[in-house]
Design a protein around this motif. Structure first.
Motif, PDB file in Angstrom:
ATOM      1  N   UNK A  23       0.833  -1.194   0.000  1.00 32.75           N
ATOM      2  CA  UNK A  23       0.000   0.000   0.000  1.00 32.75           C
ATOM      3  C   UNK A  23       0.874   1.254   0.000  1.00 32.75           C
ATOM      4  N   UNK A  24       1.901   1.260   0.818  1.00 31.32           N
ATOM      5  CA  UNK A  24       2.820   2.410   0.847  1.00 31.32           C
ATOM      6  C   UNK A  24       3.493   2.572  -0.507  1.00 31.32           C
ATOM      7  N   UNK A  25       3.894   1.466  -1.099  1.00 30.17           N
ATOM      8  CA  UNK A  25       4.560   1.515  -2.401  1.00 30.17           C
ATOM      9  C   UNK A  25       3.633   2.100  -3.464  1.00 30.17           C
ATOM     10  N   UNK A  26       2.377   1.674  -3.469  1.00 23.52           N
ATOM     11  CA  UNK A  26       1.412   2.204  -4.429  1.00 23.52           C
ATOM     12  C   UNK A  26       1.246   3.711  -4.238  1.00 23.52           C
ATOM     13  N   UNK A  27       1.064   4.130  -3.005  1.00 23.74           N
ATOM     14  CA  UNK A  27       0.853   5.545  -2.723  1.00 23.74           C
ATOM     15  C   UNK A  27       2.073   6.372  -3.134  1.00 23.74           C
ATOM     16  N   UNK A  28       3.252   5.888  -2.806  1.00 23.85           N
ATOM     17  CA  UNK A  28       4.475   6.619  -3.138  1.00 23.85           C
ATOM     18  C   UNK A  28       4.689   6.735  -4.644  1.00 23.85           C
ATOM     19  N   UNK A  29       4.457   5.661  -5.375  1.00 19.85           N
ATOM     20  CA  UNK A  29       4.651   5.724  -6.826  1.00 19.85           C
ATOM     21  C   UNK A  29       3.586   6.623  -7.457  1.00 19.85           C
ATOM     22  N   UNK A  30       2.401   6.673  -6.854  1.00 21.08           N
ATOM     23  CA  UNK A  30       1.347   7.539  -7.378  1.00 21.08           C
ATOM     24  C   UNK A  30       1.749   8.997  -7.377  1.00 21.08           C
ATOM     25  N   UNK A  31       2.379   9.435  -6.312  1.00 18.79           N
ATOM     26  CA  UNK A  31       2.833  10.828  -6.249  1.00 18.79           C
ATOM     27  C   UNK A  31       3.886  11.110  -7.318  1.00 18.79           C
ATOM     28  N   UNK A  32       4.784  10.164  -7.545  1.00 24.57           N
ATOM     29  CA  UNK A  32       5.819  10.337  -8.575  1.00 24.57           C
ATOM     30  C   UNK A  32       5.190  10.355  -9.972  1.00 24.57           C
ATOM     31  N   UNK A  33       4.191   9.520 -10.191  1.00 25.59           N
ATOM     32  CA  UNK A  33       3.494   9.497 -11.485  1.00 25.59           C
ATOM     33  C   UNK A  33       2.820  10.843 -11.730  1.00 25.59           C
ATOM     34  N   UNK A  34       2.147  11.405 -10.720  1.00 27.74           N
ATOM     35  CA  UNK A  34       1.518  12.716 -10.879  1.00 27.74           C
ATOM     36  C   UNK A  34       2.535  13.775 -11.274  1.00 27.74           C
ATOM     37  N   UNK A  35       3.686  13.768 -10.627  1.00 25.91           N
ATOM     38  CA  UNK A  35       4.724  14.754 -10.964  1.00 25.91           C
ATOM     39  C   UNK A  35       5.179  14.578 -12.414  1.00 25.91           C
ATOM     40  N   UNK A  36       5.367  13.333 -12.840  1.00 22.63           N
ATOM     41  CA  UNK A  36       5.784  13.070 -14.219  1.00 22.63           C
ATOM     42  C   UNK A  36       4.705  13.506 -15.208  1.00 22.63           C
ATOM     43  N   UNK A  37       3.447  13.189 -14.922  1.00 15.83           N
ATOM     44  CA  UNK A  37       2.347  13.606 -15.795  1.00 15.83           C
ATOM     45  C   UNK A  37       2.308  15.119 -15.934  1.00 15.83           C
ATOM     46  N   UNK A  38       2.526  15.828 -14.835  1.00 17.28           N
ATOM     47  CA  UNK A  38       2.407  17.289 -14.871  1.00 17.28           C
ATOM     48  C   UNK A  38       3.413  17.937 -15.807  1.00 17.28           C
ATOM     49  N   UNK A  39       4.463  17.213 -16.145  1.00 14.12           N
ATOM     50  CA  UNK A  39       5.474  17.739 -17.069  1.00 14.12           C
ATOM     51  C   UNK A  39       5.290  17.198 -18.496  1.00 14.12           C
ATOM     52  N   UNK A  40       4.295  16.368 -18.682  1.00 18.66           N
ATOM     53  CA  UNK A  40       4.097  15.724 -19.984  1.00 18.66           C
ATOM     54  C   UNK A  40       3.394  16.662 -20.965  1.00 18.66           C
ATOM     55  N   UNK A  41       3.893  16.731 -22.222  1.00 15.32           N
ATOM     56  CA  UNK A  41       3.203  17.550 -23.232  1.00 15.32           C
ATOM     57  C   UNK A  41       1.763  17.062 -23.402  1.00 15.32           C
ATOM     58  N   UNK A  42       0.838  17.972 -23.439  1.00 14.40           N
ATOM     59  CA  UNK A  42      -0.565  17.613 -23.607  1.00 14.40           C
ATOM     60  C   UNK A  42      -1.339  17.532 -22.303  1.00 14.40           C
ATOM     61  N   UNK A  99      -2.242  11.781 -24.047  1.00 17.16           N
ATOM     62  CA  UNK A  99      -2.716  10.994 -22.902  1.00 17.16           C
ATOM     63  C   UNK A  99      -2.217   9.557 -23.020  1.00 17.16           C
ATOM     64  N   UNK A 100      -2.304   8.997 -24.215  1.00 16.67           N
ATOM     65  CA  UNK A 100      -1.822   7.630 -24.437  1.00 16.67           C
ATOM     66  C   UNK A 100      -0.330   7.524 -24.130  1.00 16.67           C
ATOM     67  N   UNK A 101       0.432   8.478 -24.641  1.00 20.56           N
ATOM     68  CA  UNK A 101       1.883   8.452 -24.406  1.00 20.56           C
ATOM     69  C   UNK A 101       2.205   8.544 -22.919  1.00 20.56           C
ATOM     70  N   UNK A 102       1.484   9.364 -22.182  1.00 18.91           N
ATOM     71  CA  UNK A 102       1.741   9.497 -20.746  1.00 18.91           C
ATOM     72  C   UNK A 102       1.373   8.223 -19.995  1.00 18.91           C
ATOM     73  N   UNK A 103       0.248   7.626 -20.354  1.00 15.50           N
ATOM     74  CA  UNK A 103      -0.232   6.435 -19.654  1.00 15.50           C
ATOM     75  C   UNK A 103       0.675   5.230 -19.917  1.00 15.50           C
ATOM     76  N   UNK A 104       1.172   5.086 -21.142  1.00 12.92           N
ATOM     77  CA  UNK A 104       1.894   3.872 -21.509  1.00 12.92           C
ATOM     78  C   UNK A 104       3.406   4.039 -21.611  1.00 12.92           C
ATOM     79  N   UNK A 105       3.946   5.062 -20.952  1.00 16.64           N
ATOM     80  CA  UNK A 105       5.406   5.221 -20.879  1.00 16.64           C
ATOM     81  C   UNK A 105       5.780   5.611 -19.447  1.00 16.64           C
TER      82      UNK A 105
END
Length: 178
Positions: A23-42, A99-105
């Protein structure tokens, strides 16, 4: 120009406040994913609570223009901070390809590969897209309604997936999945 709304929903195997390593691992990776998405074109925006609350504090939280938090009718786990066992997002994108590129990379791709470590298999769709007019903020209830529509009626201009996508004018478009 219309914007693409994306709502995701999954039922977790354990509540968000569970101290177990997965559960901690899921939560921690979620925050990192949000940060990465926020920098993604589109990427344009995502629903964020007006105040940082406790992990699992989704229901009753102030989400500002994104509206009151809602979950699909079939979600049967808890709604308190101690019992909430769901993961959900609501975001805006410029188009399907970004959106596809962000989700699948990147980090999200790695998280997708581990989804069955964290999520129950519900037999229901776990995401839905729809187009919103420029300047309109979709709400949590919009996302729930579209996801339930997708489940009941399949992909249509009102609610669709990567695999069966639609343009803002309602015409079918080639899927970004190839």
């Amino acid at each position: 120009m219309p914007q693409l709304a994306l709502y995701t929903f999954g039922v977790l195997k354990s509540p968000l406040v569970d101290p177990a390593p997965l559960t901690r691992e899921f939560y921690d990776i979620g925050e990192a994913v949000y940060r990465e998405f926020s920098r993604h074109p589109g990427y344009l925006a995502r629903a964020e609570a007006a105040e940082n609350g406790d992990r699992g504090a989704l229901f009753g939280t102030d989400w500002g223009a994104w509206g009151e938090f809602a979950a699909p009718a079939w979600y049967g786990k808890g709604r308190t901070v101690e019992t909430t066992a769901l993961a959900t997002t609501l975001s805006l994108w410029t188009d399907l390809r970004p959106a596809f590129d962000a989700v699948y990379t990147g980090l999200h791709r790695g998280a997708l590969n581990r989804r069955y470590d964290w999520f129950e298999r519900t037999g229901r769709p776990n995401y839905v897209f729809w187009w919103v007019p420029d300047g309109v903020t979709p709400t949590w209830q919009d996302g729930v309604s579209r996801l339930e529509h997708l489940h009941d009626h399949g992909s249509a201009p009102h609610a669709f997936t990567f695999h069966h996508s639609f343009a803002p004018d309602g015409s079918s478009v080639k899927s970004p999945t190839g």
